[in-house]
Design an enzyme around this catalytic site. Structure first.
Site, PDB file in Angstrom:
ATOM      1  N   HIS A 213       0.841  -1.199   0.000  1.00  0.00           N
ATOM      2  CA  HIS A 213       0.000   0.000   0.000  1.00  0.00           C
ATOM      3  C   HIS A 213       0.870   1.241   0.000  1.00  0.00           C
ATOM      4  O   HIS A 213       2.052   1.203   0.340  1.00  0.00           O
ATOM      5  CB  HIS A 213      -0.933  -0.022   1.204  1.00  0.00           C
ATOM      6  CG  HIS A 213      -2.137  -0.905   1.003  1.00  0.00           C
ATOM      7  ND1 HIS A 213      -3.192  -0.948   1.856  1.00  0.00           N
ATOM      8  CD2 HIS A 213      -2.446  -1.772   0.008  1.00  0.00           C
ATOM      9  CE1 HIS A 213      -4.098  -1.803   1.420  1.00  0.00           C
ATOM     10  NE2 HIS A 213      -3.658  -2.330   0.300  1.00  0.00           N
ATOM     11  N   CYS A 244      -8.106   0.766   0.733  1.00  0.00           N
ATOM     12  CA  CYS A 244      -8.368   1.351   2.040  1.00  0.00           C
ATOM     13  C   CYS A 244      -9.868   1.552   2.206  1.00  0.00           C
ATOM     14  O   CYS A 244     -10.355   2.671   2.216  1.00  0.00           O
ATOM     15  CB  CYS A 244      -7.630   2.682   2.138  1.00  0.00           C
ATOM     16  SG  CYS A 244      -7.340   3.192   3.830  1.00  0.00           S
ATOM     17  N   ASN A 253      -3.739   1.513  -2.542  1.00  0.00           N
ATOM     18  CA  ASN A 253      -2.892   0.652  -3.363  1.00  0.00           C
ATOM     19  C   ASN A 253      -1.828   1.439  -4.104  1.00  0.00           C
ATOM     20  O   ASN A 253      -1.990   2.624  -4.384  1.00  0.00           O
ATOM     21  CB  ASN A 253      -3.757  -0.077  -4.388  1.00  0.00           C
ATOM     22  CG  ASN A 253      -4.531  -1.211  -3.755  1.00  0.00           C
ATOM     23  OD1 ASN A 253      -3.951  -2.089  -3.143  1.00  0.00           O
ATOM     24  ND2 ASN A 253      -5.852  -1.161  -3.862  1.00  0.00           N
TER      25      ASN A 253
END
Lengths: 314, 314
Positions: A213, A244, A253
């Site tokens: 992430h 998220c 991402n």
């Protein structure tokens, strides 16, 4: 000469779309997935076999999986939370199924209301189901080590615990495990260290992928560390969507487009045609419900003057 | 034990503010610079000694430099385009002066209407001026190797040319040189290779700093490569402002806040107090004219639960 040095696994259709409340139509999903595959992206996580009432955005995952399976040379990956999901995935013909297991048990209990032992039991049952299939029809079965770089609930997640869970997943019947920085806590040092520790425990061939992430902007630095230590599959999301679900609009991402530029600028072939990837982005932008803003620096800036992709452009 | 493993040079007051048309007041600049220094940032590029008609946003650079010099332990850096700028910088008491020289001569001619030889002549004259000062009062004199990773006009910039210009800058009288990815073309491989080539030519002690852009999202991956190859000073801009004067709103510079998190997450001490840095960001947000959006993932996400900065927090 292999077509890829690094395989990008596009998770936008699953991780991206599940994070956005409005629902993309099935027709648009198919158009987008086709365009992604046409650009040369070798693997797409097309959905998640969860009940429609939990994630109505992904209620058409079976149909999408079946559609994606008609695209030549595409690895069709899906997420499954349990045996029931795996049954759906196998019926739809998925090439790869991933069951995420939060190394933080607090997170596991909160997210899927299951202990580690309960999740491992699901893994054993999925393995048994897969083994009833003819060898040629068995999907690859991955255990995703979620929250393995830290947890928003527990904080630090001990690396030895990650190693133990990786071993337990393999013993319970996974074909491989993957690292997942669910919370965006990871650093390049952690990526290298944890990769090595899990390799030492389960073998290098059984850990090849990582899901990163960009929560604190560190996503591509971590990706650099990952590919240089020797991981060969990196998850990313077109336009950086998703990653998220509890913070809508936040970029979670890592961004496929920027990851492709980073890798290609280092001479690492992704197998991707840049212009076609921009077409897929355009389709996503048009189809994405809710006026969500796409992230991505490279699409805005374009490729540098005189830049040659390492991947021969087709 | 040194206070820093990596020194962050904050370039926002120069590179950031010159990219924004509306002008920040002198009083606000002073407040922001004081807050940056209070957070532990060891070096700030406070302005540029260029004619006010060229960059009215930086017309108060002399006053700002004099103010910054009253802050203990802060290295006060400024940019100068020529001898005349250096005279102003020295009169104001700057600790460090940087003259940028575009390795792409096309870019140099277009940007400052000077050939390489004309720029090197400025360097010689600045050296002569500095040498008239008592040793203790001499500012450090850096030659900035602009466009050294590629040029929007010329495309590829040969590495051997970068090396030759680095040698020429040192011969003309610079104390050190710095790499600058003006155009955001650079890759981690280039960062490592070019650093090594310039080190081989001018000595490791004479190249310690790098200025990176995030034009294609690769900024922190390049910063990772830079600090791991052994560079020790990294430019960054609070909120990612600036770095791209010809594309307003585009994020050019790498983001100080995210760079600090990346380095500290790897155990590298920046000497910075995170909460005080957030105060400086708040002051910037209030003072920044033109409703410019600040970038930065770490300020939005906060530090991870249980995260300990490598720098002891004061």
């Amino acid at each position: 000469m292999s077509k890829f040095d690094i395989e990008i696994s596009e998770v936008g259709p699953r991780d991206g779309l599940q994070s956005i409340a409005p629902i993309m139509t099935t027709a648009d999903k198919k158009r987008w997935i086709k365009a992604l595959a046409d650009s040369g992206i070798p693997e797409i996580e097309v959905g998640s076999f969860v009940p429609a009432k939990v994630l109505p955005q992904l209620a058409d995952t079976a149909e999408i999986t079946q559609f994606a399976k008609t695209i030549p040379d595409l690895t069709v990956a899906v997420l499954v939370p349990n045996l029931r999901g795996a049954e759906g995935a196998i019926a739809a013909g998925a090439d790869k199924i991933t069951i995420p297991l939060s190394v933080s048990e607090t997170h596991s209990l909160k997210n899927v209301r299951r202990t580690h032992e309960q999740m491992l039991q699901e893994v054993r049952e999925i393995r048994a189901l897969i083994d009833t299939l003819p060898v040629a029809e068995r999907p690859k079965f991955e255990g995703g080590l979620s929250t393995c770089f830290g947890c928003t609930l527990e904080g630090n997640v001990p690396e030895d615990k990650v190693v133990r869970i990786a071993e337990a997943l393999m013993e319970a019947g996974c074909d491989e495990v993957g690292l997942s920085d669910t919370t965006g806590f990871g650093s390049p040092l952690q990526v290298r260290r944890l990769t090595q520790k899990v390799w030492d425990a389960v073998g290098k061939q059984n850990l090849t992928g990582i899901h990163l992430h960009n929560t604190r902007g560190q996503g591509l630095a971590n990706a650099l560390a990952a590919v240089e230590v020797g991981l060969t599959t990196v998850d990313a999301s077109m336009g950086g969507i998703g990653g998220c679900p509890f913070a809508p609009g936040a970029s979670g991402n890592i961004i496929t487009e920027d990851l492709v530029f980073l890798l290609e600028s280092m001479g690492l072939k992704t197998g991707i045609n840049f212009e076609r990837m921009m077409i897929a982005r355009e389709i996503l932008q048009q189809a994405l419900p809710g006026n969500i803003e796409l992230y991505g620096f490279t699409p805005d800036a374009g490729l540098p003057k005189g830049f040659a992709m390492a991947t021969p452009q087709f």
